[in-house]
Design a protein around this motif. Sequence first.
Motif, short mmCIF file in Angstrom:
data_model
loop_
_atom_site.label_atom_id
_atom_site.label_comp_id
_atom_site.label_asym_id
_atom_site.label_seq_id
_atom_site.Cartn_x
_atom_site.Cartn_y
_atom_site.Cartn_z
N ALA A 1 0.84 -1.20 0.00
CA ALA A 1 0.00 0.00 0.00
C ALA A 1 0.87 1.25 0.00
O ALA A 1 0.58 2.22 -0.71
N TYR A 2 1.96 1.20 0.77
CA TYR A 2 2.85 2.37 0.85
C TYR A 2 3.53 2.61 -0.50
O TYR A 2 3.63 3.76 -0.96
N ILE A 3 3.97 1.54 -1.15
CA ILE A 3 4.59 1.69 -2.47
C ILE A 3 3.54 2.15 -3.48
O ILE A 3 3.77 3.06 -4.28
N GLY A 4 2.34 1.55 -3.40
CA GLY A 4 1.27 1.92 -4.32
C GLY A 4 0.85 3.37 -4.17
O GLY A 4 0.53 4.05 -5.15
N ARG A 5 0.88 3.85 -2.94
CA ARG A 5 0.47 5.23 -2.66
C ARG A 5 1.32 6.25 -3.42
O ARG A 5 0.83 7.33 -3.77
N GLN A 6 2.58 5.89 -3.68
CA GLN A 6 3.49 6.81 -4.36
C GLN A 6 3.11 6.98 -5.84
O GLN A 6 3.62 7.88 -6.50
N SER A 7 2.25 6.10 -6.35
CA SER A 7 1.82 6.20 -7.75
C SER A 7 0.39 6.68 -7.86
O SER A 7 -0.20 6.63 -8.94
N ARG A 8 -0.18 7.11 -6.74
CA ARG A 8 -1.58 7.53 -6.77
C ARG A 8 -1.78 8.64 -7.79
O ARG A 8 -1.00 9.59 -7.84
N GLY A 9 -2.80 8.49 -8.63
CA GLY A 9 -3.10 9.51 -9.64
C GLY A 9 -2.37 9.30 -10.95
O GLY A 9 -2.64 9.99 -11.93
N MET A 10 -1.44 8.34 -10.98
CA MET A 10 -0.71 8.09 -12.22
C MET A 10 -1.43 7.02 -13.04
O MET A 10 -2.06 6.14 -12.49
N PRO A 11 -1.33 7.12 -14.38
CA PRO A 11 -2.04 6.13 -15.20
C PRO A 11 -1.38 4.75 -15.13
O PRO A 11 -0.16 4.65 -15.08
N ILE A 12 -2.21 3.73 -15.10
CA ILE A 12 -1.71 2.35 -15.10
C ILE A 12 -0.98 2.11 -16.42
O ILE A 12 -1.50 2.43 -17.50
N GLU B 1 -5.55 4.49 -7.73
CA GLU B 1 -6.19 5.13 -6.57
C GLU B 1 -5.69 4.58 -5.24
O GLU B 1 -6.24 4.88 -4.19
N THR B 2 -4.66 3.75 -5.29
CA THR B 2 -4.17 3.05 -4.09
C THR B 2 -3.85 4.00 -2.94
O THR B 2 -3.20 5.01 -3.20
N PRO B 3 -4.22 3.71 -1.73
CA PRO B 3 -5.11 2.63 -1.30
C PRO B 3 -6.57 3.06 -1.38
O PRO B 3 -6.96 4.04 -0.75
#
Lengths: 112, 224
Positions: free
Chosen positions: B99-110, B218-220
Amino acid sequence: MNGPGRKARVVVHLPQQARRGEIIEIRTLAGHDMETGFRRTQFGELIPRDIITRFACSYNGVEVFRAELHPAIAANPLITFSTVASESGTLEFRWSGDNGYAATHSAQISVV
Amino acid sequence: MGRETRAMQDDDATNPAVLWLLDGEALWSRKAGEAAKACADCHGDARSSMKGAAARYPGFYSAKEKIINLDQRVNLCRIERQQAPAFAYESRELLALSAYIGRQSRGMPIDIKADETTKPFLDAGRAAFNRRQGQLNLACSQCHDDNWGKSLAGNPIPQAHPTGYPIYRLEWQGLGSLQRRLRNCFIGVRAEPYAYGAPEFVNLEFYLMWRARGMKLETPAVRP
């Protein structure tokens, strides 16, 4: 998840600064499983109750909000309340519950 | 997703997954294993080094010639770099780090790219998505392609875009991975779910993320 040794996690949001007499919103989130005591394991044994039972907030030593929590409250309880910003100082937040659960947090507010 | 759930998700004061993010942040800089190394010792500040990383997972792992997801990537680092035992799937630690790693990409396109190397895995995932299975004899596509937007037991059927994993699911009262969510659907159609980390599951995850390419992470996330 709330096993011994795991640090109690709490998150508190409130404005750092407010005008005197302003109504401020305080939002608190406490990490807790809130095990109801009504659930059973797959072997039929009752899982003992493990919940937060009490939350209180004091503003410069004066209690401004208190809540009693019961088994029907969801995990990681989010408690939002408001108070009047009367003077600069410290807000103390205190959660307590079953199995000796205790968490505290303090935050500063400056009132202008 | 309802308006209230989205508001809960987008506000760090109310999104309960923040509690896991704090754990993840602490784990990131905690030394572990025989190598006595922390994630931060190699990767530095996650806020810059992990930006966009989660948007590229699951991805191809050339040494093993297979697709791995972010949880498995974290555990590879645990085993190979930190020389520490792998975290169990769905453990608090693994979910917190992902979740912490995912949070750093929040808002970025998959950003999942399909090429010659990854095509067999993508095809396997697509085949699984379209394969009827279980006692109810249903394929993922029959709900999530053919009937999205309609109701299933009072709940809207989504298009199955895994844009926010690991998610805080209100029904779970906690954080869980995409594979945990997939198990729910498997059990729902009365099919035997794969074990956590099974290549069939990872290929399906890979296909779902490829299918959601371009959508914002949108993580998390918070889901009902």
